[in-house]
Design a protein around this motif. Structure first.
Motif, short mmCIF file in Angstrom:
data_model
loop_
_atom_site.label_atom_id
_atom_site.label_comp_id
_atom_site.label_asym_id
_atom_site.label_seq_id
_atom_site.Cartn_x
_atom_site.Cartn_y
_atom_site.Cartn_z
N THR A 57 72.16 5.76 -3.94
CA THR A 57 70.85 5.15 -4.10
C THR A 57 70.90 4.14 -5.24
O THR A 57 71.80 4.20 -6.09
CB THR A 57 69.76 6.20 -4.41
N LEU A 88 63.55 3.14 0.55
CA LEU A 88 62.67 4.31 0.45
C LEU A 88 61.27 3.93 0.01
O LEU A 88 60.28 4.36 0.60
CB LEU A 88 63.26 5.33 -0.52
N THR A 170 55.24 2.94 -0.14
CA THR A 170 56.39 3.09 0.74
C THR A 170 56.77 1.77 1.39
O THR A 170 55.97 0.84 1.46
CB THR A 170 56.11 4.12 1.86
N VAL A 172 59.58 2.13 4.17
CA VAL A 172 60.74 2.77 4.80
C VAL A 172 61.26 1.80 5.86
O VAL A 172 60.74 1.75 6.98
CB VAL A 172 60.35 4.14 5.40
N TRP A 208 63.75 7.58 9.72
CA TRP A 208 63.91 7.23 8.31
C TRP A 208 62.80 7.93 7.54
O TRP A 208 61.62 7.78 7.86
CB TRP A 208 63.79 5.72 8.10
N THR A 210 61.18 9.43 3.61
CA THR A 210 61.11 9.43 2.15
C THR A 210 60.24 10.60 1.71
O THR A 210 59.16 10.83 2.27
CB THR A 210 60.51 8.12 1.62
N TRP A 212 58.68 12.45 -1.99
CA TRP A 212 58.59 12.40 -3.45
C TRP A 212 57.58 13.41 -3.97
O TRP A 212 56.65 13.80 -3.28
CB TRP A 212 58.27 11.00 -3.95
N ILE A 258 62.39 11.08 -6.06
CA ILE A 258 62.24 10.42 -4.77
C ILE A 258 63.53 10.64 -4.00
O ILE A 258 64.62 10.37 -4.51
CB ILE A 258 61.96 8.91 -4.93
N GLY A 260 65.48 10.79 0.20
CA GLY A 260 65.38 10.23 1.54
C GLY A 260 66.38 10.80 2.50
O GLY A 260 67.28 11.57 2.13
N ALA A 268 65.62 15.32 3.94
CA ALA A 268 64.99 14.66 2.80
C ALA A 268 64.39 15.68 1.84
O ALA A 268 64.54 15.57 0.61
CB ALA A 268 63.93 13.68 3.28
N TYR A 272 65.44 16.46 -2.05
CA TYR A 272 64.41 16.43 -3.09
C TYR A 272 64.46 17.70 -3.94
O TYR A 272 64.51 17.63 -5.18
CB TYR A 272 63.03 16.26 -2.46
#
Length: 790
Positions: A57, A88, A170, A172, A208, A210, A212, A258, A260, A268, A272
């Motif tokens: 990342t 992301l 976002t 994405v 895809w 994300t 957080w 954050i 992904g 994801a 996290y």
């Protein structure tokens, strides 16, 4: 052990008993401390970009902590939080509100930015009557996520109750060159997971995702909230609100993570939670990883600024490393516009990377280039660039196939990895065939096609292509010897000799005292000149054409008229653009000394601006780190150490102009703020010329032929990896003479000290005075101190 002359045999016989020797450098902590403490922008360049890097990342924003739309490849979308091959978030922001009185403030304009090898920090001016905030962010190695930490301090004598709103936008979406391959961005959807107190966003038409959330509990959440900075794209915004109480003169820490996935939401979420749980350990690992990179190849030279810049060069080269699932681990070309894979850039960069100990990165990068090229082309041709989604945007300019072979050989010299060489050799052999068959239609050994300079109309038999093809033939003949391919060895060696002579005769223009831009027909020269005029006009607005533009246009028009006086079909070398690549015959060392010196002087006096050679000495506009680096290597190749270091120091002068710790692609201060091939011009002249390290790890030998610049009396390098060995080497000028101090981890290696004029001179070994019977002294074992007497 090898046998030498009487004097050298004595040296070998007692080498093992020498106890005095060069140490392997100061402690790792001491050496890396300066860089690990970071560099500040001191409040400057606040609207300029930065990169917080990781191998899975990375974050791109501006040094005031904001996330405006940046970049051109995906217009306005090159900034934000990335996990290639997807973005992301467009960005995130924090708002603090006094619970008592309701006053609030966005943390948008940091007063200072500090870059560390392992992360980035933003310092904000005090807000809300005594609240001080710092933001620190880093990207854990090998993890699909990002950590952002806010330290909020109450500098007053009263307890404060604050609400903290973390707002994310976002986006994405996919990387550059996706739409062209039918990978289409769609609208994002966002949902709040109450059980885990996290947001989950996804692209509604692609897998895809994300996620957080925070280490501190959320008291509420909201969708479609305003952000202090508007950004383009199909993303949406959301906020989480957190209530904190801070005692007088105390501080609290709020961690946001954050993460992904390109697979599913569960992946994801798992990333996290693992990152949030282990973020302290992951930061410690990240710091240790970068400290190990800094401590690899410890330098001690009189020019401490250069020493600092080379060490940061190791770091900001590492910032560009990507580890892409299903593709490989490789060095990207530059942030923020070119974080993906390039053939040309890496063929230069890996020569610097491997000279500074990055053996594994060099091999994995070249492996990735080979694998992608084989899949895309299958005929030996090396790609120009591959986006982070695996799609190739340019199948390869002609010189890149030759450059790749050179880079592989350089890496082999440092590593001695025969398996790596055998893996690369078959495709390199195909590449030689492609260059001299598919790309050489007229059979004159000058492959046709675009080279390094992507100038409109300059699609001909170019000097850089011819030179690097000659070098490729030379090194591939050496590869053939190692892999036991004698027919190819002889064929390539003979062709290398022929092509060297052709370059030095057909490309050389005695009237100009220079190698030409290309060899070809009058008609090609006319087409190239017309292309230069067209490109010049396209790049300069009609209502903003200065006297300088008129002069350049007039030069090309006069050149065009001159070219038209030649008979049709005339074939010769043509000096049309005065591109910096005319120095490649000198960089490679194939130019005769008289021609080399003449052109080196010409470039310095006629073709060079404030920071090195112009990309085109006709247009005299742009200077680039690679052109300056190549010129430094060219000067070094012909023994002109002071002249070489003059160019190296032009690179040093641009250090930190935009991004603390880095050098911009375009000198002095524009283009990508971090560029991979810059390390070529920093490391290669210093390690291979000033220290004079010429490795042959396969044979377990190293030749040292140092060339100290004027005013340098003492140089030292330690923890220098060569093959499976670790070397320390120092040169010290004393009142009695020049002392060489060599230490080696392994005892079964052999070393040569090589200096012109050494034959017949006295030297001292372990108190005994001897006479050198050649320009080379050969030693073996783990340590040696040799004093060459004045």
């Amino acid at each position: 052990m090898r046998k030498f002359s009487c004097a050298v045999s004595l040296l070998v016989s007692i080498i093992e008993v020498l106890t005095a020797g060069n140490s392997f450098g100061q402690s790792n902590d001491l050496y890396s401390a300066e860089l690990m403490n970071g560099l500040s922008n001191k409040g400057a360049n606040l609207t300029k970009p930065y990169i917080t890097a990781g191998d899975r990342t990375y974050i791109v924003g501006t040094q005031n902590g904001d996330f405006p739309d940046l970049g051109s490849h995906v217009k306005g979308e090159m900034g934000g939080l990335w996990m290639a091959p997807i973005k992301l978030l467009d960005g995130f922001w924090l708002k603090l509100t006094n619970e008592k009185g309701g006053a609030s403030a966005w943390l948008k304009d940091a007063r200072e930015f500090i870059t560390y090898p392992y992360g980035s920090k933003f310092l904000y001016s005090p807000i809300l009557d005594g609240i001080q905030v710092e933001r620190f962010q880093y990207c854990p190695q090998g993890k699909e996520g990002i950590v952002v930490t806010y330290t909020i301090k109450n500098s007053t004598s009263k307890s404060r109750v604050l609400t903290v709103d973390f707002v994310a936008k976002t986006d994405v979406s996919p990387v550059w060159f996706s739409k062209e391959n039918n990978i289409i961005d769609a609208t994002d959807s966002i949902s709040w997971n109450a059980n885990r107190s996290v947001y989950l966003a996804r692209d509604v038409k692609n897998s895809w995702f994300t996620v957080w959330g925070s280490s501190i509990p959320a008291s509420s959440h909201a969708l479609n909230v305003p952000t202090p900075t508007e950004t383009i794209g199909l993303g949406k915004s959301a906020s989480s609100t957190h209530r904190v109480t801070i005692k007088p003169n105390e501080q609290i820490t709020a961690v946001f993570v954050i993460a992904g996935s390109t697979k599913n939401s569960e992946s994801a979420l798992a990333s996290y939670e693992a990152i949030l749980k282990n973020q302290d350990r992951l930061l410690a690992e990240k710091k240790a990883y970068y400290a190990s990179i800094i401590n690899r190849v410890k330098l001690d030279i009189p020019d401490k600024k250069l020493q600092q810049v080379v060490n940061w060069g190791k770091v900001d080269t590492e910032w560009l490393v990507s580890d892409l699932p299903g593709i490989g681990r490789f060095l990207g070309a530059g942030a923020i516009e070119y974080p993906w894979l390039f053939g040309c850039d890496n063929s230069y960069a890996q020569q610097g990377v491997v000279a500074l100990g990055g053996h594994e990165l060099a091999k994995s990068t070249l492996r990735t280039i080979k694998q992608v090229s084989e899949k895309t082309n299958g005929n030996g041709r090396i790609i120009h660039e591959m986006s982070s989604n695996g799609f190739v945007g340019n199948k390869g300019n002609t010189q890149e196939t030759a450059q790749f072979a050179i880079a592989v050989w350089k890496v082999f010299e440092w590593t001695g990895d025969v398996d790596f060489l055998k893996e690369m050799y078959p495709y390199i052999k195909q590449g030689i065939h492609w260059l001299l068959t598919d790309q050489d239609k007229n059979g004159n050994m000058f492959p046709e096609g675009y080279g390094i300079m992507e100038v409109k109309g300059l699609n001909a038999e170019l000097v850089d292509v011819a030179v690097y093809t000659q070098q490729a033939l030379d090194v591939t003949s050496k590869m053939a010897a190692i892999v036991n391919d004698p027919a190819a060895q002889q064929d390539y060696a003979q062709k290398a000799t022929v092509l060297k002579n052709l370059v030095n005769t057909l490309f050389w223009d005695e009237t100009e005292g220079s190698y030409c831009d290309f060899y070809g027909t009058r008609e090609q020269a006319i087409t190239t000149t017309k292309g230069a005029i067209e490109q010049l006009q396209l790049e300069t607005r009609a209502d903003n054409r200065s006297h300088e533009f008129v002069q350049k246009e007039e030069f090309y028009k006069k050149l065009l008229a001159h070219l038209e006086t030649f008979p049709e079909g005339t074939q010769k070398g043509w000096f049309t653009n005065k591109n910096w690549v005319i120095s490649t015959p000198i960089e490679s060392g194939i130019a005769p000394s008289d021609k080399a010196i003449k052109l080196l002087d010409k470039v310095r006096t006629e073709h060079t601006g404030a920071y090195g050679p112009y990309l085109s000495a006709v247009e005299r506009r742009s200077m680039m780190t690679i052109a300056t680096g190549v010129q430094a290597v060219a000067e070094a190749t012909y023994g002109r150490t002071d002249e070489s270091m003059w160019y190296v120091n032009k690179l040093v002068q641009t250090f930190g102009r935009v991004l603390p710790g880095s050098i911009s692609e375009m000198m002095p201060d524009y283009g990508c703020p971090d560029q991979a091939w810059t390390i070529y011009g920093l490391a290669v002249p210093l390690i291979t010329h000033v220290f004079g390290v010429q490795p042959d790890a396969y044979k377990k030998t190293i030749t040292f032929s140092p060339n100290l610049p004027s005013g340098w009396d003492n140089i030292n390098v330690s923890d220098l990896p060569v093959g499976n060995n670790l070397i320390a080497f120092a040169v010290k000028k004393t009142s009695r003479g020049t002392e060489y101090d060599l230490s080696s981890k392994n005892a079964d290696w052999n070393y040569t000290i090589k200096q012109k004029g050494l034959r017949g001179k006295k030297y001292v070994l372990n108190g005994k005075t001897l006479t050198a019977n050649s320009d080379e002294l050969h030693v073996g074992g783990k340590s040696a101190i040799i004093l060459l007497l004045n």
